[in-house]
Design an enzyme around this catalytic site. Structure first.
Site, short mmCIF file in Angstrom:
data_model
loop_
_atom_site.label_atom_id
_atom_site.label_comp_id
_atom_site.label_asym_id
_atom_site.label_seq_id
_atom_site.Cartn_x
_atom_site.Cartn_y
_atom_site.Cartn_z
N TYR A 33 0.81 -1.22 0.00
CA TYR A 33 0.00 0.00 0.00
C TYR A 33 0.85 1.28 0.00
CZ TYR A 33 -3.63 -3.32 1.30
OH TYR A 33 -4.50 -4.39 1.32
N HIS A 38 -4.68 5.50 -1.01
CA HIS A 38 -5.26 5.01 0.23
C HIS A 38 -4.42 5.38 1.44
CE1 HIS A 38 -8.48 2.68 1.87
NE2 HIS A 38 -7.72 1.70 2.36
N TYR A 83 -4.87 -1.91 9.90
CA TYR A 83 -5.56 -1.73 8.62
C TYR A 83 -6.67 -0.70 8.80
CZ TYR A 83 -2.81 -5.40 6.51
OH TYR A 83 -1.75 -6.13 6.03
N ASN A 85 -9.87 0.05 8.13
CA ASN A 85 -11.23 0.00 8.67
C ASN A 85 -11.31 -0.38 10.14
OD1 ASN A 85 -12.06 0.71 6.13
ND2 ASN A 85 -12.78 -1.32 5.55
N ASN A 131 -18.31 6.80 -1.00
CA ASN A 131 -18.11 5.43 -1.48
C ASN A 131 -18.09 4.31 -0.44
OD1 ASN A 131 -15.47 4.55 -0.60
ND2 ASN A 131 -14.55 5.90 -2.09
#
Length: 225
Positions: A33, A38, A83, A85, A131
């Protein structure tokens, strides 16, 4: 009486210490990543840490962590390793550990509703923007703040995906050369704005900064990236 007042004032001055801030950049750990849209929250935190000479070499509350002083103001820096979320699993315990009110916790995150390279400082806000991805990541943060969303944010514009491109695929792409140039400039602007937040407070700093960014938004919104 005057001698007593002087003693009280001297005692208060000696014991006063400014309240710390916690700056948190959102992103995903791992080389996969690195450099993607992101992970721009991580990049902003790194830019601020580098500008202040603060090293982030320890793991604390599931985050890469560093601490230092900026013009005498203590600041804690964190990049959650949970991560995106599940970032609240790190941020909530960090704020609790240092007994920080939510108005001293600033969360950095990407935002597709802003043109690439445009920034915004907000004192608080909802979690139901673009989104679904931002919905879930800030929803988890809010949940671990006892369902309280009253914390400041630094929104970092990454622009919208072209045509019918899947937003998730867009966010996991790296910036092209034009977008990278804008982002690099924005990182410098953001690091300076955060330094102003520490020295002048959030309200005053955000008002001046957002006015400048508003004109930048108008200038960049129709240009391709």
């Amino acid at each position: 009486m005057n001698v007593m007042l002087r003693r009280i004032c001297r005692r208060n001055c000696c014991t006063y210490s400014p309240q710390p801030w916690l700056f948190v950049g959102l992103g995903n750990p791992g080389d996969k990543y690195r450099g993607t849209r992101h992970n721009i929250g991580f990049e902003m935190l790194d830019a601020f840490a580098n500008s202040q000479g603060i090293h982030m070499e320890t793991v604390h509350c599931k985050a890469m962590f560093g601490k230092g002083f900026v013009n005498g103001i203590p600041v804690f820096l964190a990049k959650p390793l949970t991560y995106m979320n599940l970032s609240g699993e790190s941020i909530g315990p960090l704020a609790a550990y240092y007994k920080l009110p939510l108005n001293r916790v600033v969360v950095f995150h990407d935002d597709m509703d802003l043109p690439c390279g445009v920034l915004r400082l907000h004192p608080k806000g909802g979690h139901n923007r673009h989104n679904g991805s931002l919905f879930y990541r800030l929803k988890n943060v809010i949940y671990h703040f006892r369902r309280n969303g009253e914390f400041p944010r630094l929104r970092i514009g990454i622009g919208r995906p072209p045509g019918q491109m899947d937003p998730k695929a867009f966010m996991l792409q790296k910036f092209n050369s034009t977008a990278r140039e804008r982002i690099d400039a924005a990182l410098l602007e953001g690091a300076h704005a955060l330094e102003q937040v520490l020295s002048k407070g959030f309200s005053e700093s955000s008002h001046c900064f957002n006015t400048i960014q508003k004109y930048k938004h108008i200038r960049l919104q129709t240009l391709p990236t």
